[in-house]
Write a protein that holds these residues in place. Structure first.
Motif, PDB file in Angstrom:
ATOM      1  N   PRO A   1       7.756   6.728   0.903  1.00 49.77           N
ATOM      2  CA  PRO A   1       6.570   6.332   1.681  1.00 49.77           C
ATOM      3  C   PRO A   1       6.873   5.131   2.573  1.00 49.77           C
ATOM      4  N   ARG A   2       6.558   5.269   3.854  1.00 52.08           N
ATOM      5  CA  ARG A   2       6.831   4.219   4.824  1.00 52.08           C
ATOM      6  C   ARG A   2       5.656   4.064   5.781  1.00 52.08           C
ATOM      7  N   MET A   3       5.588   2.901   6.376  1.00 50.42           N
ATOM      8  CA  MET A   3       4.593   2.688   7.431  1.00 50.42           C
ATOM      9  C   MET A   3       5.061   3.338   8.734  1.00 50.42           C
ATOM     10  N   SER A   4       4.136   3.461   9.698  1.00 57.86           N
ATOM     11  CA  SER A   4       4.504   3.950  11.037  1.00 57.86           C
ATOM     12  C   SER A   4       4.096   2.880  12.050  1.00 57.86           C
ATOM     13  N   ASN A   5       2.891   3.013  12.628  1.00 53.79           N
ATOM     14  CA  ASN A   5       2.315   1.942  13.463  1.00 53.79           C
ATOM     15  C   ASN A   5       1.175   1.352  12.643  1.00 53.79           C
TER      16      ASN A   5
ATOM     17  N   LYS B   1      -9.167   1.435   0.947  1.00 51.81           N
ATOM     18  CA  LYS B   1      -9.535   2.846   1.019  1.00 51.81           C
ATOM     19  C   LYS B   1      -8.447   3.793   0.523  1.00 51.81           C
ATOM     20  N   GLY B   2      -7.195   3.452   0.726  1.00 53.46           N
ATOM     21  CA  GLY B   2      -6.167   4.425   0.336  1.00 53.46           C
ATOM     22  C   GLY B   2      -4.763   3.870   0.486  1.00 53.46           C
ATOM     23  N   TYR B   3      -3.803   4.678   0.043  1.00 48.35           N
ATOM     24  CA  TYR B   3      -2.395   4.299   0.082  1.00 48.35           C
ATOM     25  C   TYR B   3      -1.622   5.225   1.022  1.00 48.35           C
ATOM     26  N   LEU B   4      -0.382   4.854   1.261  1.00 48.29           N
ATOM     27  CA  LEU B   4       0.503   5.670   2.091  1.00 48.29           C
ATOM     28  C   LEU B   4       1.359   6.551   1.181  1.00 48.29           C
ATOM     29  N   TYR B   5       1.237   7.867   1.358  1.00 45.01           N
ATOM     30  CA  TYR B   5       1.922   8.798   0.466  1.00 45.01           C
ATOM     31  C   TYR B   5       3.011   9.602   1.150  1.00 45.01           C
ATOM     32  N   ASP B   6       4.071   9.850   0.393  1.00 47.18           N
ATOM     33  CA  ASP B   6       4.970  10.939   0.736  1.00 47.18           C
ATOM     34  C   ASP B   6       4.640  12.072  -0.235  1.00 47.18           C
TER      35      ASP B   6
ATOM     36  N   ASN C   1       3.491  10.097   5.681  1.00 50.80           N
ATOM     37  CA  ASN C   1       4.281   8.860   5.717  1.00 50.80           C
ATOM     38  C   ASN C   1       5.608   8.984   4.963  1.00 50.80           C
ATOM     39  N   GLY C   2       6.065  10.221   4.725  1.00 53.07           N
ATOM     40  CA  GLY C   2       7.365  10.415   4.069  1.00 53.07           C
ATOM     41  C   GLY C   2       8.456  10.328   5.119  1.00 53.07           C
ATOM     42  N   ARG C   3       9.140   9.195   5.166  1.00 50.08           N
ATOM     43  CA  ARG C   3      10.131   8.998   6.227  1.00 50.08           C
ATOM     44  C   ARG C   3      11.497   8.692   5.636  1.00 50.08           C
ATOM     45  N   ARG C   4      12.539   8.962   6.406  1.00 53.80           N
ATOM     46  CA  ARG C   4      13.899   8.618   5.987  1.00 53.80           C
ATOM     47  C   ARG C   4      14.693   8.149   7.195  1.00 53.80           C
TER      48      ARG C   4
ATOM     49  N   LEU D   1       0.817  -1.213   0.000  1.00 52.68           N
ATOM     50  CA  LEU D   1       0.000   0.000   0.000  1.00 52.68           C
ATOM     51  C   LEU D   1       0.852   1.265   0.000  1.00 52.68           C
ATOM     52  N   GLU D   2       2.177   1.108  -0.081  1.00 51.36           N
ATOM     53  CA  GLU D   2       3.063   2.276  -0.166  1.00 51.36           C
ATOM     54  C   GLU D   2       2.984   2.816  -1.593  1.00 51.36           C
ATOM     55  N   ALA D   3       2.694   4.102  -1.706  1.00 53.92           N
ATOM     56  CA  ALA D   3       2.333   4.681  -3.008  1.00 53.92           C
ATOM     57  C   ALA D   3       3.435   4.574  -4.064  1.00 53.92           C
ATOM     58  N   ASP D   4       4.704   4.595  -3.654  1.00 52.49           N
ATOM     59  CA  ASP D   4       5.761   4.505  -4.677  1.00 52.49           C
ATOM     60  C   ASP D   4       5.686   3.163  -5.399  1.00 52.49           C
ATOM     61  N   LEU D   5       5.421   2.100  -4.637  1.00 47.05           N
ATOM     62  CA  LEU D   5       5.343   0.765  -5.236  1.00 47.05           C
ATOM     63  C   LEU D   5       4.082   0.630  -6.077  1.00 47.05           C
ATOM     64  N   VAL D   6       2.994   1.254  -5.599  1.00 44.82           N
ATOM     65  CA  VAL D   6       1.732   1.227  -6.336  1.00 44.82           C
ATOM     66  C   VAL D   6       1.913   1.932  -7.682  1.00 44.82           C
TER      67      VAL D   6
END
Lengths: 468, 444
Positions: free
Chosen positions: A343-347, A312-317, A331-334, A251-256
């Protein structure tokens, strides 16, 4: 870290001097302290300061990124020049006045770990070590680690965002080795959060140490896990590796957007069984994957990804949100200034249902009961994933029977989510470091007790057909 | 910036004014360039420079360690003080020591021509990788992460016993993931290569490898649970070697964390297995003339025809074992202490081609990709991983397989290696030829 508004604006303006759609600046100073107790002594103490900054320009779908440890204005202007030269000519824009962002997420430490002396920290590790060894004479080695990271960040961008934060993350964990004759088995437990030293109360640490030692000893008598397809009940305390791998990454938008996710183009469609709700929530108080702002300065959010089985949706940076005409989801993490955000997950968790966990087990005539998951991996393009069972038991006649040794469970994300047929009313969290594109990110996963009708258990084959 | 050699010497000089017993300074300077292209357009370009310093002090047999990226005089002062403060809380151990100076021969890790290649040409390399993958077969529909990366590095080490060591190197790599599609199902394949010389990096081969691996998986099926022979290609074989590596280090042995702690001189693998660690092997990414303590690197035969000879040591674990250090004190980066670990670790090749090995298998799985290798347990030796590859019947490839798991224990695994191929390949710092293992549990 004191930086003048004008200085930051000059750096962003330099980055955009040949045009572009967006520029940002990320300045970081991280103080780390690591303690390792092993072989019944404080074996390793390392402390350090890592400071640097990165500048990014996005122009017509291309991203240029540069970083340096030279935290002078001229050092930052130099990398801003490097990224400016890397973009093809783009739109010119004015740098707006920077406005400080706010966030209500509770991640502040109550007890600043820097106020606790090294000697006290070492004493806590010793107590954990002793507690684990006292459980059983077959405990032959205990490694206890403590990790402390205090990261000051300043994030500013050409949209006028300015976010400053101090992130304090702690983790304490144990690896216990038990041995009987030639057999060695291990068990691992950890505790961590975006919190202060209050997280590591002595009683909690000692209880965790005992739990790890008991598990390692129990594994000595465990038989190899079975092999083949069978029903699997994942206990709440087993953690959330399954949801992280089976659906989170996809569900990470870059991969989608790259078309390497089996969940691409499925918004609004049924991708999981009814009753399955998956949420990524960076706002949970003091969790390991929580933060006030992501690494692009966007406030953390609670994002419902799957609701009652519907995607419902994806994780976006920011970059992927621009591409899809969406707002970033925070969800833009480094990992550090060495990396551009992705784009990364959190909890990430499956929301609890209504059933009692005991009933779920009782209604399962035979199968595998997983009480601890380890690591996992997914191929997002095919949806195939694996995750490790670190501790498990057989289920026989609706009862938990003998322990079995670790094995990998393998399945396909969208198929397995549809095979979830029971959802408990409990919820358990585990912490971990998630790796993607060479970047590690602290995350937390959770789930209630769930049953999956059928999964492949990669154990040792029983009725062996021998080749040749 | 000041030359790295000057920095470490100044830190050691400063340390000697602080009345620490012994002091060591380690500095690494790394410059990186990474280009990722999508559809012949630069999607990401990253350029960076980083210099880091770490300091070890040994005072009254107590060891302190700290690191920093702040190389200003105040930064140096602070990091030395931090190391001293830490040394005061760590229990003493008379075996803590720093190495004496020793002569070492340079390796020529630096590409003399890299400076003459423009960024534009490097971008073109990434584009060629992408083009090669897409052009291999019409069923290759997409690629992800067509990448070129370059690392230019310099390391300097000095200590108060007079040791001064310094070397520089370059590393270039290309990577791509290809996605092939047929009948609405996607399959993936990776291509990768590394070289210390830019001219030796072959973009066409990298693209073609990824494409071939994705296309050959199209139409993959599952197989039922059974026990059969498994052949590992070098990319997967090196992942298994990565699980064995920690068990061959002095640190793991001395802490009772190694499967092989009491097996020295014993047969731990089949007779076709000879494993070597060689910090001077140029095909491996870990090649260096000295380790991260300044001890000269060398070739160490760990397992000869299945018999375990010994372990890999840094200065401390060598002293504890009463042997000479093997030049295996490596740091994860300047942020870490030198730990006993492998440099370039590999399985010595045999004589047969991979094709000849396959042709001798009546029924088995040729594994070309595994998932979840990091979950294998190097202490218990238990492994259970997701696997995909090609099913072999009567010596020939029959059809692709995915979604199965293979499981076992490394101890049995090593004893069941029955054939080793002639196609040694390094993936990063681990190398292996193709090999065949008799009788592994496959779950499907």
């Amino acid at each position: 870290m004191e930086w003048q508004q004008q200085t930051i604006q000059r750096i962003l303006a330099k980055a955009l001097e040949r045009g572009g759609d967006f520029a940002d600046l990320f300045i970081e100073e991280r103080h780390s302290l690591n303690l390792v107790r092993e072989a019944e002594k404080l074996d390793k103490v390392t402390a350090g300061t890592d400071a640097g900054a990165g500048v990014r320009v996005v122009s017509q779908g291309s991203t240029a990124y540069a970083y340096t440890n030279d935290l002078t204005e001229s050092g930052l202007l130099e990398i801003a020049g490097v990224v400016a030269n890397a973009v093809e000519q783009g739109n010119y824009m004015e740098i707006p006045v920077l406005e400080a962002r706010t966030s209500q997420v509770q991640v502040d430490p109550e007890i600043d770990p820097r106020t606790i002396s090294l000697v006290e920290k070492a004493a806590l590790l010793e107590k954990a070590d002793r507690a684990a060894r006292e459980v059983d004479p077959r405990v032959t080695q205990v490694t206890v680690f403590y990790r402390e990271s205090i990261q000051d960040v300043l994030i500013a961008n050409s949209r006028g965002y300015l976010a400053k934060d101090t992130r304090c993350r702690l983790a304490l964990g144990l690896l216990v080795i038990a041995r009987a004759g030639e057999v060695m088995q291990t068990a691992y437990e950890s505790l961590g959060g975006s919190a202060g030293f209050e997280l590591l109360a002595e009683e909690a640490v000692i209880a965790m140490a005992r739990k790890a030692a008991e598990a390692a000893v129990r594994m000595l008598s465990a038989k190899p896990a079975p092999s083949g397809k069978m029903p699997v009940v994942l206990a709440a305390e087993a953690g959330g590796t399954m949801v992280h791998e089976a659906c989170g990454h996809g569900l990470e938008a870059d991969l989608v957007q790259k078309g390497v996710s089996v969940y691409a183009g499925k918004i609004g469609q049924q991708v999981a069984a009814k009753g399955v709700t998956v949420i990524d929530d960076a706002t949970l108080p003091h969790q390991y994957g929580s933060y006030r702002f992501d690494d692009e300065g966007n406030p953390a959010q609670r994002n419902v990804l799957i609701e009652d089985g519907i995607l419902k949706g994806y994780l976006y940076d920011l970059v992927t949100a621009l591409k899809d005409g969406q707002e970033p989801t925070g969800n833009g993490r480094r990992q550090s200034y060495h990396h551009r955000p992705i784009p990364r997950m959190s909890n990430t968790f499956i929301a609890p249902g209504s059933e009692s966990p005991e009933e779920i087990i009782k209604d399962t005539p035979s199968g595998l009961y997983v009480t601890k998951m380890g690591g996992g991996q997914v191929n997002t393009a095919t949806g195939d994933f694996v995750f490790e069972v670190a501790q498990g038991f057989l289920i026989k006649d609706g009862r938990i029977a003998e322990p079995v040794r670790g094995a990998t469970l393998t399945g396909n994300g969208p198929e397995v989510l549809k095979l979830i047929d029971r959802i408990g009313n409990d919820q358990g969290f585990t912490i971990g470091t998630c790796g993607k594109d060479g970047q590690g990110a602290p995350v937390c996963d959770a789930q209630p007790t769930i049953r999956i009708k059928e999964l492949i258990v990669g154990g040792i084959a029983e009725n062996e057909e021998v080749a040749q | 910036m000041k030359p790295v050699l000057e920095i470490v010497q100044e830190v050691v000089e400063y340390g000697s004014t602080m009345q620490v017993g012994q002091i060591e300074a380690y500095v690494s300077n790394v410059r990186e360039l990474e280009v990722e292209v999508t559809e012949a357009k630069v999607e990401n370009l990253q350029q960076a420079a980083e210099t880091g310093l770490s300091v070890r002090v040994i005072s009254h047999n107590r060891l302190g360690f700290a690191y920093t990226t702040d190389l200003s005089p105040e930064g140096v002062k602070k990091v030395v003080q931090e190391a001293i403060d830490i040394s005061k809380v760590v229990p003493p151990d008379p075996l803590y020591a720093l190495p004496e100076p020793a002569p070492f021969a340079a390796l020529g890790l630096q590409d003399p021509d890299y400076g003459r290649v423009s960024v534009e040409d490097k971008i073109n390399l990434a584009k060629e990788i992408e083009r090669a993958a897409l052009g291999y077969d019409p069923r290759v529909k997409k690629v992800r992460m067509a990448k070129f990366s370059e690392r230019v590095y310099e390391v300097a080490i000095a200590n108060s016993l007079g040791l001064v060591a310094n070397y520089a190197g370059t590393g270039f790599s290309g990577f791509v993931m290809a996605i092939a599609e047929a009948d609405g199902v996607a399959e993936t394949g990776y291509g990768f290569d590394f070289n210390h010389r830019l001219a030796k990096l072959d973009p066409l081969a990298i693209g073609a490898e990824a494409a071939r691996r994705s296309v050959e998986m199209l139409g993959a099926k599952k197989v039922s649970s059974q026990r059969a022979d498994v052949i590992f290609d070098p990319t997967v074989a090196t992942e298994f070697l990565g699980v064995i590596a920690p068990a061959l280090t002095g640190d793991a042995v001395q802490k009772g964390k190694s499967l092989f702690h009491d097996k020295q001189g014993r047969q731990i693998a089949s007779e076709v297995v000879t494993m070597v660690d060689d910090g001077r092997h140029l095909a491996g990414a870990a090649a260096a003339p000295v380790d991260d303590e300044g001890v000269p690197t060398r070739r160490t035969e760990l397992i000869t025809n299945g018999v375990l000879h010994g372990f890999l040591h840094n200065l401390y674990t060598a002293a504890k074992a009463g042997v000479a250090p093997t030049g295996n004190g490596w740091r994860s980066s300047f942020r870490g202490r030198p730990e006993s670990s492998t440099s370039n670790f590999y399985l010595l090749p045999g004589e047969k081609t991979p094709e000849a090995i396959i042709s001798g298998v009546s029924r088995g799985l040729y594994v070309t990709s595994v998932m979840g290798m990091h979950t294998a347990n190097p202490i218990s030796g238990d492994f259970s991983v997701g696997a995909s590859g090609l099913w072999v019947e009567n010596g020939e490839v029959a059809y692709p397989v995915r979604g199965v798991a293979i499981a076992g224990n490394i101890v049995d695994f090593l004893k069941s290696i029955v054939e080793v191929g002639n196609d040694l390949r390094f993936i990063g710092s681990t190398g292996s030829p193709t090999f065949r293992v008799a009788g592994i549990s496959i779950s499907g």
